[in-house]
Write a protein that holds these residues in place. Structure first.
Motif, PDB file in Angstrom:
ATOM      1  N   LEU A 186      -7.110   0.095  -5.623  1.00  0.00           N
ATOM      2  CA  LEU A 186      -6.471  -0.515  -4.464  1.00  0.00           C
ATOM      3  C   LEU A 186      -7.499  -0.942  -3.428  1.00  0.00           C
ATOM      4  N   ASN A 187      -8.532  -0.140  -3.264  1.00  0.00           N
ATOM      5  CA  ASN A 187      -9.535  -0.356  -2.226  1.00  0.00           C
ATOM      6  C   ASN A 187     -10.789  -1.035  -2.778  1.00  0.00           C
TER       7      ASN A 187
ATOM      8  N   GLU B  25      -6.803   6.617  -2.161  1.00  0.00           N
ATOM      9  CA  GLU B  25      -5.665   6.363  -3.031  1.00  0.00           C
ATOM     10  C   GLU B  25      -6.039   6.447  -4.509  1.00  0.00           C
ATOM     11  N   GLU B  26      -7.244   6.010  -4.831  1.00  0.00           N
ATOM     12  CA  GLU B  26      -7.701   6.079  -6.224  1.00  0.00           C
ATOM     13  C   GLU B  26      -7.792   7.524  -6.705  1.00  0.00           C
TER      14      GLU B  26
ATOM     15  N   GLY C 285     -12.486   2.346  -4.105  1.00  0.00           N
ATOM     16  CA  GLY C 285     -12.573   3.441  -3.158  1.00  0.00           C
ATOM     17  C   GLY C 285     -13.956   4.023  -2.968  1.00  0.00           C
TER      18      GLY C 285
ATOM     19  N   PHE D 177     -14.094   4.466   0.867  1.00  0.00           N
ATOM     20  CA  PHE D 177     -13.284   3.361   1.381  1.00  0.00           C
ATOM     21  C   PHE D 177     -11.789   3.610   1.230  1.00  0.00           C
ATOM     22  N   GLY D 178     -11.408   4.849   1.024  1.00  0.00           N
ATOM     23  CA  GLY D 178     -10.001   5.186   0.837  1.00  0.00           C
ATOM     24  C   GLY D 178      -9.849   6.158  -0.318  1.00  0.00           C
TER      25      GLY D 178
ATOM     26  N   ILE E 212       0.838  -1.202   0.000  1.00  0.00           N
ATOM     27  CA  ILE E 212       0.000   0.000   0.000  1.00  0.00           C
ATOM     28  C   ILE E 212       0.871   1.249   0.000  1.00  0.00           C
TER      29      ILE E 212
END
Length: 337
Positions: A207-208, A220-221, A212, A217-218, A173
């Motif tokens: 990634l999530n 990073e995207e 995401g 949910f995060g 991650i």
């Protein structure tokens, strides 16, 4: 420098596993222009054990190879002086597998071989010999002189490239940053072209969960992956996403995408390995030479029993020949892949 007139190197793999068996079984069907880097003693024993109509000819350099029918050419690139035990982690086998890889890399870099097909190694065995590499890919990158490499896994239905490789999920991650995304997307594009796709459609997995879900949910995207995709598109790469990891491979299998960029090891390898290991092939992108490998391990539980299936190694050899032929033409026109 890749040279079409040079033979392919096949490394023996871990001598205590199924590597020697699948190598001799493969070459009994189709030796072609290949040279084995490993142990003549181990390869001779494998031929005897599995009652194959082959003989070993020991050579010092690939240029000495004759490629005579019924004969396999072996470069003694290990320190093995007696047969190691089969079916167990062994320090001697771990050291020998590493030595064979390093020797094959040197031959590839000097143009003596056109590429490398690697039989399976065991990380624990190498570790017991004091060799601290998590896998083939990292050895190839280090000794091959590549700034950044990526694993591309292919089977009949799927082609995937990994952003991060042999590391913990927590570290993956952290390491899946913008630069890693850009590198993987570019290498996925070049890898698709090397397989004969003029303009590969590259799908990037999130990634999530649900990519995401818009940041729920995060992020990073939003902050990392999407900007890399946009930059790749601006450079002329047909990249899209981020797509949810739980559905993107289904879409690729249906023909919507040519290559999927996965964020971490299991996200990419589970879809490839789930149908079976027989046709899975690992291709290392970013090296100055071709490298392929079967998509399975040393299988100590069946080593020496004569039941190991060489299908994945046979497919890896076929892919190596295909990639070498493609690379020659591509190098002449546009540079290296």
């Amino acid at each position: 420098m890749t040279n079409m007139s040079s033979p392919l190197a096949i490394t023996m793999g871990d001598a205590s596993g199924i590597g020697p068996e699948i190598v001799v079984k493969t070459l009994a069907k189709d030796s072609g222009q290949t040279v084995i880097f490993g142990s003549a003693l181990v390869m001779s024993e494998a031929i005897l054990l599995f009652d194959l109509d082959l003989e070993v000819r020991t050579i010092a350099s690939p240029v000495e190879a004759r490629f005579e029918p019924g004969c396999i050419e072996v470069i003694d690139a290990t320190r093995i002086s007696e047969l190691p035990p089969v079916g167990t982690v062994n320090t001697i086998s771990g050291q020998a597998s590493f030595d064979a890889i390093v020797a094959a890399i040197a031959a590839a870099k000097s143009g003596q071989v056109s590429g490398i097909v690697t039989a399976p190694i065991n990380k624990e065995a190498m570790g017991s010999a004091g060799i601290r590499y998590p896998g083939h890919t990292e050895i190839l990158a280090d000794y091959g002189g590549a700034e950044r490499v990526a694993m591309m896994l292919v089977n009949d239905d799927i082609c995937t490239v990994l952003v991060t490789i042999h590391t913990s999920l927590r570290k993956a991650i952290e390491e899946a940053d913008y630069d890693a995304q850009m590198s993987a997307i570019r290498l996925a594009h070049e890898g698709g072209r090397a397989l004969g796709i003029p303009a590969p459609r590259v799908a990037v997995a999130g990634l999530n969960p649900h990519a995401g879900e818009g940041g729920l949910f995060g992020d990073e995207e939003i902050k990392i992956i999407r900007p890399a995709i946009e930059a790749a598109r601006a450079s002329g790469i047909d990249a899209s996403g981020p797509w949810p990891g739980d559905t993107v491979y289904m879409q690729a299998r249906k023909g919507r995408f040519d290559v999927v960029v996965a964020q971490y090891h299991d996200q990419g390898l589970i879809p490839v390995k789930y149908p079976g290991l027989e046709k899975g092939v690992n291709i290392t992108l970013g090296l100055p030479f071709v490298r392929t490998s079967p998509d399975h391990g040393t299988a100590f539980d069946i080593a020496g029993k004569g039941i190991a299936d060489p299908a994945s190694l046979e497919t890896a050899l076929a892919y190596a020949r295909r990639l070498v032929a493609a690379r020659i033409g591509y190098n002449e026109l546009e540079g290296t892949i």
